[in-house]
Scaffold this motif. Structure first.
Motif, mmCIF file in Angstrom:
data_model
loop_
_atom_site.group_PDB
_atom_site.id
_atom_site.type_symbol
_atom_site.label_atom_id
_atom_site.label_comp_id
_atom_site.label_asym_id
_atom_site.label_seq_id
_atom_site.Cartn_x
_atom_site.Cartn_y
_atom_site.Cartn_z
ATOM 1 N N ALA A 207 -4.452 -3.578 7.595
ATOM 2 C CA ALA A 207 -3.611 -4.006 6.630
ATOM 3 C C ALA A 207 -4.349 -3.375 5.353
ATOM 4 O O ALA A 207 -5.445 -3.660 5.213
ATOM 5 N N VAL A 208 -3.694 -2.399 4.602
ATOM 6 C CA VAL A 208 -3.999 -1.921 3.493
ATOM 7 C C VAL A 208 -3.288 -2.488 2.290
ATOM 8 O O VAL A 208 -2.021 -2.315 2.101
ATOM 9 N N LEU A 209 -3.918 -3.131 1.127
ATOM 10 C CA LEU A 209 -3.364 -3.950 0.252
ATOM 11 C C LEU A 209 -3.332 -3.077 -0.820
ATOM 12 O O LEU A 209 -4.495 -2.564 -1.527
ATOM 13 N N GLY A 210 -2.373 -2.696 -1.292
ATOM 14 C CA GLY A 210 -2.349 -1.644 -2.586
ATOM 15 C C GLY A 210 -1.658 -0.282 -2.334
ATOM 16 O O GLY A 210 -2.065 0.296 -1.376
ATOM 17 N N PHE B 245 -3.754 5.117 -5.762
ATOM 18 C CA PHE B 245 -4.620 6.137 -5.243
ATOM 19 C C PHE B 245 -5.623 5.578 -4.131
ATOM 20 O O PHE B 245 -5.797 6.390 -3.240
ATOM 21 N N ALA B 246 -6.404 4.525 -4.005
ATOM 22 C CA ALA B 246 -7.287 4.099 -3.317
ATOM 23 C C ALA B 246 -6.689 3.752 -2.065
ATOM 24 O O ALA B 246 -6.877 4.102 -0.701
ATOM 25 N N GLY B 247 -5.428 2.967 -2.092
ATOM 26 C CA GLY B 247 -4.847 2.448 -0.798
ATOM 27 C C GLY B 247 -4.123 3.685 0.093
ATOM 28 O O GLY B 247 -4.416 3.504 1.260
ATOM 29 N N SER C 253 -1.826 0.676 14.242
ATOM 30 C CA SER C 253 -0.991 0.348 13.335
ATOM 31 C C SER C 253 -1.253 -0.053 12.055
ATOM 32 O O SER C 253 -1.949 -0.889 11.672
ATOM 33 N N ILE C 254 -0.694 0.641 11.148
ATOM 34 C CA ILE C 254 -1.172 0.338 9.541
ATOM 35 C C ILE C 254 0.021 -0.095 8.832
ATOM 36 O O ILE C 254 1.157 0.378 8.708
ATOM 37 N N ASP C 255 -0.143 -1.293 8.207
ATOM 38 C CA ASP C 255 0.578 -1.810 7.180
ATOM 39 C C ASP C 255 0.182 -1.534 5.768
ATOM 40 O O ASP C 255 -0.894 -2.004 5.281
ATOM 41 N N VAL C 256 0.865 -0.918 4.775
ATOM 42 C CA VAL C 256 0.448 -0.729 3.429
ATOM 43 C C VAL C 256 1.384 -1.768 2.711
ATOM 44 O O VAL C 256 2.783 -1.829 2.725
ATOM 45 N N LEU C 257 0.814 -2.713 1.946
ATOM 46 C CA LEU C 257 1.617 -3.830 1.382
ATOM 47 C C LEU C 257 1.287 -3.769 -0.232
ATOM 48 O O LEU C 257 0.153 -3.478 -0.555
ATOM 49 N N ASP C 258 2.271 -3.740 -0.869
ATOM 50 C CA ASP C 258 2.268 -3.686 -2.200
ATOM 51 C C ASP C 258 3.412 -4.314 -2.983
ATOM 52 O O ASP C 258 4.759 -4.122 -2.568
ATOM 53 N N GLU C 259 3.209 -5.270 -3.721
ATOM 54 C CA GLU C 259 4.504 -6.086 -4.342
ATOM 55 C C GLU C 259 5.349 -5.269 -5.213
ATOM 56 O O GLU C 259 6.630 -5.620 -5.505
ATOM 57 N N ASP D 131 -6.896 -6.751 12.416
ATOM 58 C CA ASP D 131 -8.285 -6.358 12.914
ATOM 59 C C ASP D 131 -9.187 -6.231 11.517
ATOM 60 O O ASP D 131 -10.328 -6.514 11.706
ATOM 61 N N ALA D 132 -8.533 -5.532 10.582
ATOM 62 C CA ALA D 132 -9.286 -5.101 9.327
ATOM 63 C C ALA D 132 -8.256 -5.515 8.117
ATOM 64 O O ALA D 132 -6.991 -4.865 8.560
ATOM 65 N N VAL D 133 -8.454 -5.839 7.031
ATOM 66 C CA VAL D 133 -7.634 -5.791 5.808
ATOM 67 C C VAL D 133 -8.419 -5.076 4.868
ATOM 68 O O VAL D 133 -9.779 -5.614 4.429
ATOM 69 N N ILE D 134 -8.110 -4.222 3.962
ATOM 70 C CA ILE D 134 -8.648 -3.329 3.149
ATOM 71 C C ILE D 134 -8.121 -3.811 1.825
ATOM 72 O O ILE D 134 -6.808 -3.157 1.863
ATOM 73 N N VAL D 135 -8.699 -4.329 0.949
ATOM 74 C CA VAL D 135 -8.228 -4.457 -0.555
ATOM 75 C C VAL D 135 -8.265 -3.400 -1.430
ATOM 76 O O VAL D 135 -9.404 -3.096 -1.829
ATOM 77 N N CYS D 136 -7.189 -2.765 -1.839
ATOM 78 C CA CYS D 136 -7.122 -1.848 -2.673
ATOM 79 C C CYS D 136 -6.215 -2.109 -3.778
ATOM 80 O O CYS D 136 -5.396 -0.882 -4.178
ATOM 81 N N LEU D 137 -6.245 -2.909 -4.374
ATOM 82 C CA LEU D 137 -5.329 -3.530 -5.422
ATOM 83 C C LEU D 137 -5.872 -3.189 -6.818
ATOM 84 O O LEU D 137 -5.163 -3.534 -7.679
ATOM 85 N N GLY D 138 -7.049 -2.481 -7.035
ATOM 86 C CA GLY D 138 -7.322 -2.219 -8.416
ATOM 87 C C GLY D 138 -7.732 -3.306 -9.181
ATOM 88 O O GLY D 138 -8.265 -4.185 -8.504
ATOM 89 N N ALA D 139 -7.110 -3.563 -10.310
ATOM 90 C CA ALA D 139 -7.278 -4.727 -11.220
ATOM 91 C C ALA D 139 -6.729 -6.078 -10.576
ATOM 92 O O ALA D 139 -6.959 -6.850 -11.187
ATOM 93 N N ARG D 140 -5.553 -5.803 -9.866
ATOM 94 C CA ARG D 140 -5.099 -7.308 -9.037
ATOM 95 C C ARG D 140 -5.868 -7.506 -8.107
ATOM 96 O O ARG D 140 -5.517 -8.704 -7.946
ATOM 97 N N SER D 141 -7.080 -7.168 -7.731
ATOM 98 C CA SER D 141 -7.766 -7.588 -6.924
ATOM 99 C C SER D 141 -8.704 -8.720 -7.509
ATOM 100 O O SER D 141 -8.988 -9.688 -7.052
ATOM 101 N N THR D 142 -8.711 -8.776 -8.811
ATOM 102 C CA THR D 142 -9.461 -10.003 -9.821
ATOM 103 C C THR D 142 -8.502 -11.058 -9.521
ATOM 104 O O THR D 142 -8.987 -12.018 -10.127
ATOM 105 N N PHE D 143 -7.274 -11.157 -9.428
ATOM 106 C CA PHE D 143 -6.441 -12.063 -9.290
ATOM 107 C C PHE D 143 -6.285 -12.913 -8.057
ATOM 108 O O PHE D 143 -5.648 -13.931 -7.976
ATOM 109 N N LEU D 144 -6.621 -12.402 -7.214
ATOM 110 C CA LEU D 144 -6.886 -13.264 -5.854
ATOM 111 C C LEU D 144 -7.766 -14.429 -5.798
ATOM 112 O O LEU D 144 -8.833 -13.830 -6.335
#
Length: 442
Positions: free
Chosen positions: A44-47, A50-52, A70-76, A253-266
């Protein structure tokens, strides 16, 4: 026109041959691990900034050919829905304010490589994303290769740019020019000290179509790698909000947080990352039809106290403001916020390009940057494992890639590659310690 399918078939086969040849990549460590028996991996790639999308591309490119990935890219918000999608897009390997950037050469070359990949992808419509259409189809290209011009406006700025010029890269030289030469490149520009620096190889990228094209490239790479190897590759985008990381526990199997500033809201990361948030507003201008002084097609963009990113001869963007500690990551800008931004930006921009006074404001966009802490090597993004931040009994592995700040375009490709290699090999040692030293010592 190039064939996307044939081009990416070559890319896929070449990358696989490199992995099994004598130049082994860090993924070999993964292939020899006990997890090789697990023939299918989900990431799972969150964001989707650029990073995600850089991480997503490199997860595909560097994954072992025998495994199903299998890669899921998630962005709200959507692809390019954060600060990445509204950035100025000025790509160059130098800093006009501090000493020459650390590892700039690696960052520059990897960014150019990823840009070429995206440009190849956008030449076709072979994508299931957005019903096969690029959302911002009004863009005829995703990169404007006209260079960047930096007028010297202070002695400090002059000294730093001279140092950059002496250490400039072969693929992006810096040339010192006087006002007359600058006027040829950009008519009506003001050069207060009769000295400007021309970064001839610098590029002005249109971020939104670049990101959309990069996702198209990911889809194409997944298809082509699936067609030539025993392991199927798959990538999917989901417009989905993630309220906390634990909701993904055990699903990937792995979650990569690439949310930029939104990472600070988790909730798991709130107050635990050495990041400062900063909202930036970019103003959009166009030249009225009754005025004929359009910008020549060959003219570079301008970097000064405010930057001017040339979109085309009659459209440009000016940025950016710095609203520290903001929590507003919406791209939408109110009339009040736009008015304040114009009061700040217009004097700075017109000081180097007085003709801007003839242009008409026609909108604004904004994004919330994640600004990293200052280190001895400059302001470096944050990378690394964050399992200890999430839970002690984790069945997924959690990673962070955040803090690109105002240098996202330069850093995203190289660091996305390193992050993907670290995730695939389960080895954080792939990442230089300078990017992982932000975490508290346990």
């Amino acid at each position: 026109m190039l064939s996307l399918h044939s081009n990416f078939s070559v890319i896929g086969k070449t990358s696989q041959l490199m992995r099994i040849g004598k130049h082994q990549s860090p993924v070999v460590a993964f292939s020899s691990s006990s997890r090789l028996h697990q023939q299918s991996l989900r990431y799972a790639v969150l964001g989707a900034g650029f990073a995600g999308l850089s991480v997503a591309w490199h997860l595909l490119e560097h994954s072992p050919i025998e495994l199903h990935i299998s890669i899921d890219v998630l962005d709200e918000v959507g692809i390019g829905g954060g600060a990445s999608g509204v950035s100025g897009g000025l790509l160059h390997p130098y800093s006009p304010k501090v000493k020459p950037l650390w590892r700039a050469a690696e960052c520059w070359e990897e960014s150019l490589k990823l840009l070429r990949i995206a440009e190849t992808a956008i030449q076709t419509k072979e994508s299931s994303f957005n019903n096969g259409e690029i959302a911002h189809s009004s863009y005829e290209f995703i990169a404007r290769r006209r260079g960047i011009l930096r007028p010297a406006v202070s002695l400090k700025n002059m000294s730093i740019m001279n140092e950059n010029a002496q250490n400039s890269l072969a693929s992006c030289r810096i040339q010192s020019i006087n006002e007359d030469a600058a006027q040829i490149l950009m008519p009506n520009i003001c050069v207060p000290s009769n000295l400007a620096f021309h970064m001839q190889g610098a590029i002005n990228i249109h971020p939104q179509p670049y990101l959309e094209a990069l996702y198209v490239a990911c889809e194409a790479l997944a298809r082509d790698m699936s067609s030539v190897g025993p392991g199927e590759k798959d990538i999917n985008f989901h417009k989905k909000s993630i309220d906390n990381l634990l909701q993904l526990e055990g699903e990937y199997d792995a979650v990569i947080v690439c949310l930029g500033a939104r990472s600070t809201f988790l909730p798991e990361l709130s107050g635990r990352l050495p990041l400062r948030t900063c909202r930036g507003v970019t103003a959009h201008f166009h030249l009225p039809e009754n005025i004929g002084e359009e910008i020549p097609e060959h003219s570079p963009s301008i970097l000064s106290d405010a930057w001017l990113a040339i979109q085309n001869p009659r459209n440009l963007h000016v940025g950016s403001t710095w609203d520290w500690k903001s929590c507003n990551y919406s791209q939408k800008v109110s009339m009040e916020e736009a008015s304040r931004a114009l009061e700040e930006l217009l004097p700075k921009a017109s000081a180097v390009y007085p003709s801007l006074r003839k242009w008409v404001f026609h909108g604004a966009s904004a994004g919330l940057r994640a600004m990293p802490p200052l280190t001895g090597n400059g302001s470096l993004p944050l990378l690394g494992r964050i399992d200890d931040f999430i839970t002690q009994n984790h069945s997924s592995k959690f990673w962070l890639f955040s803090g690109l700040g105002s240098r996202g375009l330069l850093y995203h490709a190289w660091l996305g590659k390193l992050m993907a290699q670290a995730v695939i090999s389960c080895d954080e040692g792939v990442i230089p310690q300078e990017f992982t030293s932000w975490r508290p010592k346990l």
